[in-house]
Design a protein around this motif. Structure first.
Motif, PDB file in Angstrom:
ATOM      1  N   GLN A 237       0.843  -1.211   0.000  1.00 59.87           N
ATOM      2  CA  GLN A 237       0.000   0.000   0.000  1.00 59.87           C
ATOM      3  C   GLN A 237       0.872   1.253   0.000  1.00 59.87           C
ATOM      4  OE1 GLN A 237      -1.401   0.591   4.432  1.00 59.87           O
ATOM      5  NE2 GLN A 237      -1.332  -1.586   4.010  1.00 59.87           N
ATOM      6  N   VAL A 238       1.999   1.195   0.713  1.00 55.13           N
ATOM      7  CA  VAL A 238       2.884   2.361   0.787  1.00 55.13           C
ATOM      8  C   VAL A 238       3.505   2.617  -0.579  1.00 55.13           C
ATOM      9  CG1 VAL A 238       4.927   3.340   1.870  1.00 55.13           C
ATOM     10  CG2 VAL A 238       3.347   1.954   3.228  1.00 55.13           C
ATOM     11  N   LEU A 239       3.960   1.536  -1.222  1.00 55.68           N
ATOM     12  CA  LEU A 239       4.542   1.711  -2.557  1.00 55.68           C
ATOM     13  C   LEU A 239       3.500   2.224  -3.543  1.00 55.68           C
ATOM     14  CD1 LEU A 239       6.848  -0.022  -1.250  1.00 55.68           C
ATOM     15  CD2 LEU A 239       7.340  -0.732  -3.580  1.00 55.68           C
ATOM     16  N   LEU A 240       2.266   1.773  -3.364  1.00 56.03           N
ATOM     17  CA  LEU A 240       1.176   2.266  -4.211  1.00 56.03           C
ATOM     18  C   LEU A 240       1.069   3.782  -4.079  1.00 56.03           C
ATOM     19  CD1 LEU A 240      -1.401   1.615  -5.967  1.00 56.03           C
ATOM     20  CD2 LEU A 240      -2.661   1.653  -3.807  1.00 56.03           C
ATOM     21  N   HIS A 241       0.976   4.274  -2.826  1.00 57.02           N
ATOM     22  CA  HIS A 241       0.850   5.731  -2.631  1.00 57.02           C
ATOM     23  C   HIS A 241       2.080   6.471  -3.156  1.00 57.02           C
ATOM     24  CE1 HIS A 241      -1.570   4.275   1.100  1.00 57.02           C
ATOM     25  NE2 HIS A 241      -2.307   4.228   0.024  1.00 57.02           N
TER      26      HIS A 241
END
Lengths: 460, 460
Positions: A237-241
Motif C-alpha cells: 500500500q505504501v509503494l502504491l501511494h
C-alpha cells in the motif's frame, strides 16, 4: 528542436496524477503473499483488518487493478506541497564536467522533509474515513513520524508515535516537530506495552530498534479500541501511494521528451525506490521500454546485496505477518556508527520480487563516501540532502563520471527523497572527520540470517 | 470568467524577473543618506568602498534607476530555488471560515530556510567579480549566515561569520549547516577583534548581540586584505535584491487577475518587508494603485511603533555609518525571553521613510500569540513557519477574521519568509507552556533612545 529544459520542471496542478499506479498488476509473477506467522498460511483480509485500516488492507491485497483513484481529499492535500519539482542539475553537471544529463525528483519541500507525507496523508485519510480515533506507528530517523503527525493533525486523528530511543534522544528537535503537530511521542522500547517491557527486561538500557518500535506500535493499536497501526514503508500500500513520485517524474520527463536511461533510488524499506520506479518498471514489465534501475543501500545494512530472499519476520517482537523479502534477519542491527535511516533488516516485497526477476540492480555504498557526495551536492546544488537521499546522489555522481569517461550523454534520474536539516549530528561527525565506515563480516550476516524461520517452503 | 487559482502559483522560468526594482527611484522624498559618524556628512562612495564591495556601494547610493539588471550568473542561481511559489491558503481560509482570500509568498524552499539567499547570492557575486578573497558578516538567528555560506561556497569565496554567542550555543545545528558549506563560524563577542575584546572586557560573560557581531564583522573586513563586509538586511542594496520577492508576487497575482487589498510582512531590519512591498509601494508612489500595507514587529522590539525617527548608530561598536531610521537606540536589547530574529534596534531607511510618509501602517504583536498562529498554520497549511514569518501569519489571520465579521472577500497577501526547522527550542518552550511575553516599559525605551546621538539636525 527539443524544448529548452528549465532548471525545475513543475507540472501544472491539472497534470498531477489522479490515480496511483499499482505495479503488481503488470507483474506476471506476483510478490509472495503475507503469511500468518502461526500457521504459515496467506493472511486473510479479515486477519489484516485487526491491525490495519480496512481500505488499506484492500489496497495491500489488490494485485489486479493497475490504477487506483486518489480520493479528492488526498489530491487536495497533495496540492499543498506537490507537484514536487523534477530538477535538472545543471550546476552539478557543469561541476562534474560530465556529458550526462542529471535530473532529480526532489521530495523534500514539505515540513516532514521527505516523501513520507505522500503515504501518511493517504493512510490518515482512510483511517478517518473508517471512523477511527487514531493511528499508531513507529519512527526511526523521524521523517515518517513527522509526516504521520502532520497528516493526523490535518484530519483530526490522534497520533501515537513510538520513536526508536536513540533517535528520540539524539533528535530532540525532530521529536519537537512531531509534538508541534499534536502527536504523542514515546521513546521505544517503553513500558507502555508487553513487548516493550519484555525487551527492556531482556536488554536493559537498550537504545531500541525499528523492529522493536514496530512491535510496540502494533501492540498499542491492537489493545486500544478505535486505533489501527500504519507503516511508512515496506508494505504494498505504501509503494502504491508513493507511485505518485514516479508518475510525476515520468510526466515531467515526457513533457520535455526526455527518455531516462538510468534511474537511481536509495533503498531502506523500499518506499521511495518502489514509488519512483513503479511506472518505469511497469513499462519494462509490459515490454514497452528498457531502463537501468539501480537500488542503492548502505554497506552497513545490505539487505539486497547480501541478504537472502525468504519469508521473515517484519519486527523484533514477531507480532506482524511474515513477509517474503530480501532480508538480513529480523535480529540484524546495523552498527552504531551507521547514521540516518535505511536501517531496516528487510525490503519491500515488491522491490524484492522485481530485483529477483532481474528488473533492477543493487549497489551498496559506504557512508563516508555518501556524506562526501552529500556535501558536494549541497555546495553545488544548494540543497542540504538527507543522509538517506545521499546514497542515491553518490551513485548518480558515480554514473555521471562513467559517462565522462565514455563520453555518453545519458539521462540519469535519481530520487532526492528529502532534506538533512534534522541530521546535523551526522553532518557534524562528518565535518569533524569523526565518521567511520562499517561493513558487516560474513559471519555477522550469517549469524543474523540463521535466525530466519525455516519452515517448509522457506528454503534459502 | 476568472481563471481558477491553483493552490500554488509557480511562474515559468521565463517569467522570472530580469531586473530588480529600486523603489527609491519613485520616491519624491528620498530616504536620508548614510552619514559619516565622525563629521556627520553624507558618506562618499569612496568611504563606503573601504567596507563594502564597489558595485554594492553603487547600488546603495543609486536613487534614480528604477530597474537594475540582475546579472545572468545570479539569475541562474535563482533558478535553482526560485521562483518561490505564491500559495493560495485554501485550507486556512476554510478553517477560519473567512470570505477573505489569503495568499502567501513562500520563501523557505531553500537550505538557508529563508529569503536571505536572494541577497546573499547577489552580494557574493559582486564580491567575486571584484576579485575579493572573502566576505565577513554577522548572523543572529542564523538564516543570513547560512545563506551567505551557501552563496560563498557557490562562488568559491571565503566566508567569515560572527554568530551572536547565544545563537551559537543554542543553535548548534544551524552552526553546523554553515560549517557544511565551508564557512568559518566564530561566536561573538570573540577575542579576534579589538571591539570584541573591548566588549568582552566591559561585559564579561555577555551573550552577545547583533549590533556587537556587526562591529566585529566590519572590523574583520577592514583589517584583512581582500575582504569586505556584507549585511543581510537594513541596507538599500539588500532591499533592492529582495525586490525579487515582490516582483514575483505581483507577477503571479497579475497572471490570475488578482488585486491585493492588504499586504503584510514581518519587519526586523526590513529586508523581507521592503522586498515584498517595493513594487506595490511603487504603484502607490506613482498614484497607480492603493494598498493597505502592514509591517508587523515583535512587541518586545518595537522600532516602528515605539521608536524615534532619527540618525542612529547601526552597530554597538559604532564603527558603521549613521543611518536615519526608526530606532530604539543601538543599546536597546530585546528581553532574553524574546525568541527568534526581528531583534534589531533599527529599521531599513527605505521602510522607515515609507512609513513616515504614511504608505504603510505598523503593528506590534506578542510572541505567544505569534506562536499560536504558527502552530495553527503548521497544522492547517503543512508548513512549520519560522518565528519571524509567524508575525505576519498572526496579522494575516487577524485581518481574515475581521473579514469574517464584515463579510468582505478581501485579498490578503503576506510574506512567509521561511521555515522554523532550526527554531525548535522556541517551539519546545511554546509546546511546554513555558513561553512568556514581554513588552518593554516606556522608561526602558526612553533610556535606550536617550543614547541616540543628538547632533544638530538630529532632533526628535
Amino acid at each position: 528542436m527539443a524544448k529548452e529544459i528549465p532548471y525545475k520542471i513543475y507540472l501544472e496542478e491539472s497534470e498531477m496524477p489522479k490515480a496511483w499506479y499499482n505495479v503488481r498488476a503488470d507483474m506476471k509473477k506476483k510478490p509472495a503473499p503475507l503469511l500468518n506467522p502461526e500457521n504459515h498460511k496467506p493472511c486473510t483480509a479479515e486477519e489484516l483488518e485487526k491491525v490495519f485500516c480496512k481500505e488499506l488492507v484492500a489496497q495491500e491485497l489488490n494485485e489486479t487493478d493497475a490504477y487506483i483513484e486518489i480520493p479528492e481529499e488526498i489530491r487536495n492535500f497533495y496540492k499543498m506541497y506537490r507537484p514536487a519539482p523534477l530538477v535538472r542539475a545543471y550546476c552539478l553537471e557543469k561541476k562534474l564536467g560530465t556529458p550526462a544529463h542529471i535530473y532529480y525528483k526532489f521530495e523534500g519541500n514539505n515540513t516532514s522533509g521527505s516523501h513520507k507525507l505522500n503515504s501518511a496523508i493517504a493512510q490518515a485519510y482512510y483511517a478517518k474515513k473508517q471512523g477511527l480515533k487514531g493511528v499508531t506507528t513507529e519512527t526511526g530517523a523521524g521523517q515518517w513520524g513527522t509526516a504521520l503527525s502532520m497528516a493526523s493533525s490535518y484530519f483530526g486523528l490522534d497520533c501515537v508515535v513510538y520513536m526508536v530511543k536513540c533517535s528520540y534522544e539524539q533528535k530532540p528537535f525532530r521529536r519537537e516537530v512531531i509534538r508541534t503537530y499534536g502527536a504523542n511521542v514515546t521513546p521505544s522500547p517503553s513500558m507502555n506495552t508487553e513487548v516493550g517491557r519484555r525487551i527492556n527486561a531482556e536488554f536493559p538500557g537498550t537504545n531500541g530498534s525499528l523492529g522493536c518500535a514496530i512491535s510496540e506500535a502494533v501492540e498499542h493499536a491492537m489493545t486500544h479500541e478505535g486505533y489501527r497501526y500504519v507503516l511508512g514503508s515496506v508494505l504494498n500500500q505504501v509503494l502504491l501511494h508513493q507511485s505518485v513520485i514516479g508518475l510525476e517524474t515520468k510526466a515531467a520527463l515526457d513533457k520535455y521528451g526526455v527518455k531516462a536511461d538510468i534511474i537511481i533510488g536509495c533503498a531502506g524499506g523500499g518506499s521511495n525506490l518502489g514509488g519512483l520506479i513503479s511506472p518505469f518498471a511497469g513499462e519494462m514489465l509490459r515490454g514497452e521500454a528498457d531502463y537501468k534501475i539501480i537500488a542503492v543501500e548502505p554497506a552497513s545494512c545490505p539487505s539486497l546485496t547480501r541478504g537472502v530472499y525468504a519469508y521473515d519476520y517484519c519486527d523484533t517482537g514477531k507480532v506482524c505477518p511474515l513477509q517474503k523479502m530480501y532480508t538480513l534477519g529480523s535480529g540484524f542491527m546495523p552498527s552504531a556508527s551507521h547514521a540516518g535511516g535505511l536501517r531496516y533488516h528487510g525490503m519491500s516485497s515488491i522491490v524484492s520480487e522485481l530485483y529477483d526477476q532481474g528488473l533492477m540492480e543493487a549497489r551498496s555504498v559506504e557512508q563516508t563516501s555518501v556524506f562526501q557526495a552529500a556535501e558536494d551536492f549541497a555546495r553545488i546544488e544548494g540543497i542540504l540532502p538527507a543522509p538517506e537521499s545521499s546514497h542515491a546522489i553518490r551513485v548518480a555522481i558515480d554514473e555521471a563520471m562513467k559517462c565522462k569517461e565514455t563520453g555518453e550523454a545519458k539521462n540519469i534520474v535519481f530520487g532526492l527523497t528529502g532534506t538533512g536539516y534534522f541530521d546535523m549530528y551526522a553532518y557534524k561527525a562528518f565535518n569533524d572527520g569523526e565518521m567511520s565506515d562499517y561493513i558487516p563480516s560474513d559471519e555477522e550476516i550469517k549469524k543474523a540470517t540463521d535466525m530466519i524461520p525455516r519452515f517448509p517452503g522457506n528454503e534459502f
